[in-house]
Design a protein around this motif. Structure first.
Motif, PDB file in Angstrom:
ATOM      1  N   LEU A  18      13.836 -32.257  75.400  1.00  0.00           N
ATOM      2  CA  LEU A  18      13.519 -30.942  75.952  1.00  0.00           C
ATOM      3  C   LEU A  18      14.730 -30.024  75.906  1.00  0.00           C
ATOM      4  CD1 LEU A  18      11.534 -29.065  77.419  1.00  0.00           C
ATOM      5  CD2 LEU A  18      12.228 -30.151  79.565  1.00  0.00           C
ATOM      6  N   GLY A  19      15.884 -30.520  76.350  1.00  0.00           N
ATOM      7  CA  GLY A  19      17.093 -29.694  76.380  1.00  0.00           C
ATOM      8  C   GLY A  19      17.715 -29.462  75.025  1.00  0.00           C
ATOM      9  N   GLY A  20      17.897 -30.532  74.265  1.00  0.00           N
ATOM     10  CA  GLY A  20      18.615 -30.426  72.997  1.00  0.00           C
ATOM     11  C   GLY A  20      17.802 -29.902  71.837  1.00  0.00           C
ATOM     12  N   SER A  21      16.551 -30.330  71.734  1.00  0.00           N
ATOM     13  CA  SER A  21      15.749 -29.974  70.568  1.00  0.00           C
ATOM     14  C   SER A  21      14.792 -28.808  70.782  1.00  0.00           C
ATOM     15  CB  SER A  21      14.941 -31.191  70.114  1.00  0.00           C
ATOM     16  OG  SER A  21      15.797 -32.244  69.759  1.00  0.00           O
ATOM     17  N   ILE A  22      14.372 -28.583  72.005  1.00  0.00           N
ATOM     18  CA  ILE A  22      13.388 -27.529  72.252  1.00  0.00           C
ATOM     19  C   ILE A  22      14.039 -26.283  72.846  1.00  0.00           C
ATOM     20  CG2 ILE A  22      11.305 -26.885  73.554  1.00  0.00           C
ATOM     21  CD1 ILE A  22      10.428 -29.838  73.234  1.00  0.00           C
ATOM     22  N   LEU A  23      14.765 -26.452  73.938  1.00  0.00           N
ATOM     23  CA  LEU A  23      15.357 -25.293  74.613  1.00  0.00           C
ATOM     24  C   LEU A  23      16.748 -24.941  74.094  1.00  0.00           C
ATOM     25  CD1 LEU A  23      14.305 -26.162  78.280  1.00  0.00           C
ATOM     26  CD2 LEU A  23      13.240 -24.480  76.754  1.00  0.00           C
ATOM     27  N   GLY A  24      17.475 -25.925  73.591  1.00  0.00           N
ATOM     28  CA  GLY A  24      18.840 -25.690  73.123  1.00  0.00           C
ATOM     29  C   GLY A  24      19.826 -25.525  74.265  1.00  0.00           C
ATOM     30  N   ARG A  25      19.454 -25.991  75.436  1.00  0.00           N
ATOM     31  CA  ARG A  25      20.310 -25.909  76.626  1.00  0.00           C
ATOM     32  C   ARG A  25      19.722 -26.823  77.691  1.00  0.00           C
ATOM     33  NH1 ARG A  25      16.894 -23.295  79.780  1.00  0.00           N
ATOM     34  NH2 ARG A  25      15.576 -21.659  78.896  1.00  0.00           N
ATOM     35  N   ARG A  26      20.453 -26.989  78.771  1.00  0.00           N
ATOM     36  CA  ARG A  26      19.957 -27.805  79.880  1.00  0.00           C
ATOM     37  C   ARG A  26      18.724 -27.130  80.485  1.00  0.00           C
ATOM     38  NH1 ARG A  26      22.316 -31.647  83.379  1.00  0.00           N
ATOM     39  NH2 ARG A  26      21.364 -31.616  85.446  1.00  0.00           N
ATOM     40  N   GLN A  28      16.037 -25.728  83.017  1.00  0.00           N
ATOM     41  CA  GLN A  28      16.005 -25.265  84.401  1.00  0.00           C
ATOM     42  C   GLN A  28      14.915 -26.055  85.135  1.00  0.00           C
ATOM     43  OE1 GLN A  28      18.199 -22.973  85.666  1.00  0.00           O
ATOM     44  NE2 GLN A  28      19.123 -23.167  83.631  1.00  0.00           N
ATOM     45  N   PRO A  29      14.991 -26.127  86.455  1.00  0.00           N
ATOM     46  CA  PRO A  29      13.984 -26.900  87.197  1.00  0.00           C
ATOM     47  C   PRO A  29      12.533 -26.499  86.879  1.00  0.00           C
ATOM     48  CG  PRO A  29      15.791 -26.342  88.644  1.00  0.00           C
ATOM     49  CD  PRO A  29      16.046 -25.623  87.344  1.00  0.00           C
ATOM     50  N   GLU A  31      11.395 -25.522  84.139  1.00  0.00           N
ATOM     51  CA  GLU A  31      11.075 -25.848  82.751  1.00  0.00           C
ATOM     52  C   GLU A  31      10.863 -27.348  82.540  1.00  0.00           C
ATOM     53  OE1 GLU A  31      13.560 -22.423  80.372  1.00  0.00           O
ATOM     54  OE2 GLU A  31      14.696 -24.122  81.214  1.00  0.00           O
ATOM     55  N   ARG A  32      11.006 -28.115  83.576  1.00  0.00           N
ATOM     56  CA  ARG A  32      10.848 -29.569  83.467  1.00  0.00           C
ATOM     57  C   ARG A  32       9.383 -29.958  83.661  1.00  0.00           C
ATOM     58  NH1 ARG A  32      15.772 -32.011  83.222  1.00  0.00           N
ATOM     59  NH2 ARG A  32      17.517 -30.775  83.968  1.00  0.00           N
ATOM     60  N   PRO A  33       9.018 -31.136  83.143  1.00  0.00           N
ATOM     61  CA  PRO A  33       7.626 -31.581  83.302  1.00  0.00           C
ATOM     62  C   PRO A  33       7.242 -31.740  84.769  1.00  0.00           C
ATOM     63  CG  PRO A  33       8.799 -32.966  81.727  1.00  0.00           C
ATOM     64  CD  PRO A  33       9.819 -32.089  82.384  1.00  0.00           C
ATOM     65  N   ARG A  34       5.995 -31.495  85.048  1.00  0.00           N
ATOM     66  CA  ARG A  34       5.397 -31.772  86.355  1.00  0.00           C
ATOM     67  C   ARG A  34       4.851 -33.189  86.248  1.00  0.00           C
ATOM     68  NH1 ARG A  34       8.561 -28.778  87.506  1.00  0.00           N
ATOM     69  NH2 ARG A  34       8.350 -26.544  87.423  1.00  0.00           N
ATOM     70  N   TRP A  35       5.678 -34.148  86.686  1.00  0.00           N
ATOM     71  CA  TRP A  35       5.403 -35.556  86.455  1.00  0.00           C
ATOM     72  C   TRP A  35       4.122 -36.039  87.116  1.00  0.00           C
ATOM     73  CZ3 TRP A  35       7.558 -37.207  82.389  1.00  0.00           C
ATOM     74  CH2 TRP A  35       8.830 -36.762  82.008  1.00  0.00           C
ATOM     75  N   ASP A  36       3.709 -35.414  88.199  1.00  0.00           N
ATOM     76  CA  ASP A  36       2.462 -35.819  88.848  1.00  0.00           C
ATOM     77  C   ASP A  36       1.265 -35.601  87.927  1.00  0.00           C
ATOM     78  OD1 ASP A  36       3.167 -33.059  89.232  1.00  0.00           O
ATOM     79  OD2 ASP A  36       1.564 -32.879  90.717  1.00  0.00           O
ATOM     80  N   ARG A  37       1.321 -34.601  87.088  1.00  0.00           N
ATOM     81  CA  ARG A  37       0.222 -34.323  86.153  1.00  0.00           C
ATOM     82  C   ARG A  37       0.047 -35.447  85.147  1.00  0.00           C
ATOM     83  NH1 ARG A  37       1.560 -27.977  84.937  1.00  0.00           N
ATOM     84  NH2 ARG A  37       1.439 -27.327  87.117  1.00  0.00           N
ATOM     85  N   ALA A 163       6.124 -23.581  82.754  1.00  0.00           N
ATOM     86  CA  ALA A 163       6.811 -22.590  81.920  1.00  0.00           C
ATOM     87  C   ALA A 163       6.337 -22.711  80.474  1.00  0.00           C
ATOM     88  CB  ALA A 163       8.323 -22.789  81.980  1.00  0.00           C
ATOM     89  N   GLN A 164       6.267 -21.585  79.803  1.00  0.00           N
ATOM     90  CA  GLN A 164       5.942 -21.574  78.367  1.00  0.00           C
ATOM     91  C   GLN A 164       7.172 -22.060  77.605  1.00  0.00           C
ATOM     92  OE1 GLN A 164       2.983 -20.516  76.974  1.00  0.00           O
ATOM     93  NE2 GLN A 164       3.674 -20.957  74.914  1.00  0.00           N
ATOM     94  N   LEU A 165       7.019 -23.112  76.825  1.00  0.00           N
ATOM     95  CA  LEU A 165       8.132 -23.629  76.037  1.00  0.00           C
ATOM     96  C   LEU A 165       8.158 -22.918  74.691  1.00  0.00           C
ATOM     97  CD1 LEU A 165       7.797 -27.458  76.717  1.00  0.00           C
ATOM     98  CD2 LEU A 165       9.292 -25.816  77.865  1.00  0.00           C
TER      99      LEU A 165
END
Length: 183
Positions: A18-26, A28-29, A31-37, A163-165
């Motif tokens: 997510l950070g390195g290949s999609i967003l190119g940065r760390r 943000q909270p 932008e992270r998956p909603r693990w309960d889903r 968030a829209q990736l």
């Protein structure tokens, strides 16, 4: 004993992709998956209760707020420590996949990592459901050669993001123009 679906999360792998290949940065909270889903998705898709194991490298630091959030979402955090030159999360997931071979439970692996292909191949095809949840475009091609494995996209099938990736466009070779990249 009721048959379960185990969801094994390689958190480092998903976060790195997510950070390195999609967003190119760390990420943000928000932008992270909603693990309960994810647990809800597997429970509904496979029709049996999903139990989540979330593997964490805690060699340097254990993120207690995140661990507490995972517990509240129904996951069992698996904090691990070990030498920096070993892939301790991968080792633990491989051991867990091997232990699940002795049970009838279904298994959903959340990772792009080809290191798990052999263990998934041993589980697939023996009457249980086996799945890989990942970003489709970054999933190891080694998984595609395993008969019986179901594939789920973390973003589009699970709908794990608020968030829209950014879109990652895969270019057919006949449409590839290097000048699009040489700017």
């Amino acid at each position: 004993m009721e048959r379960s679906s185990w969801v094994l999360v390689d958190g480092e792998n998903i976060d790195a992709t997510l950070g390195g290949s999609i967003l190119g940065r760390r990420p943000q909270p928000d932008e992270r998956p909603r693990w309960d889903r994810l647990l809800t998705f597997i429970t509904e898709r496979w029709g049996r209760p999903a139990k989540g194991l979330f593997f964490l490298n805690a060699s340097a630091h254990l993120p207690m707020p995140f661990v507490q959030a995972l517990l509240a979402l129904g996951y069992q955090p698996v904090p691990l420590s070990g030498p920096a030159d070993e892939k301790i999360v991968d080792i633990a997931i491989q051991r867990t996949l091997r232990a699940l071979a002795d049970r009838d439970d279904d298994v959903a692996l959340v990772s792009h990592d080809r290191d798990f292909a052999d263990d998934l191949a041993r589980l697939a095809g023996d009457g249980r459901r086996v799945g890989v949840v990942a970003f489709h475009e970054f999933r190891s091609t080694e998984f595609a050669g395993i008969p019986g494995v179901e594939f789920f996209d973390l973003e589009y099938d699970v709908e794990a993001f608020d968030a829209q990736l950014p879109r990652v466009r895969v270019i057919p070779i006949e449409q590839f123009d290097p000048t699009d990249f040489l700017r």
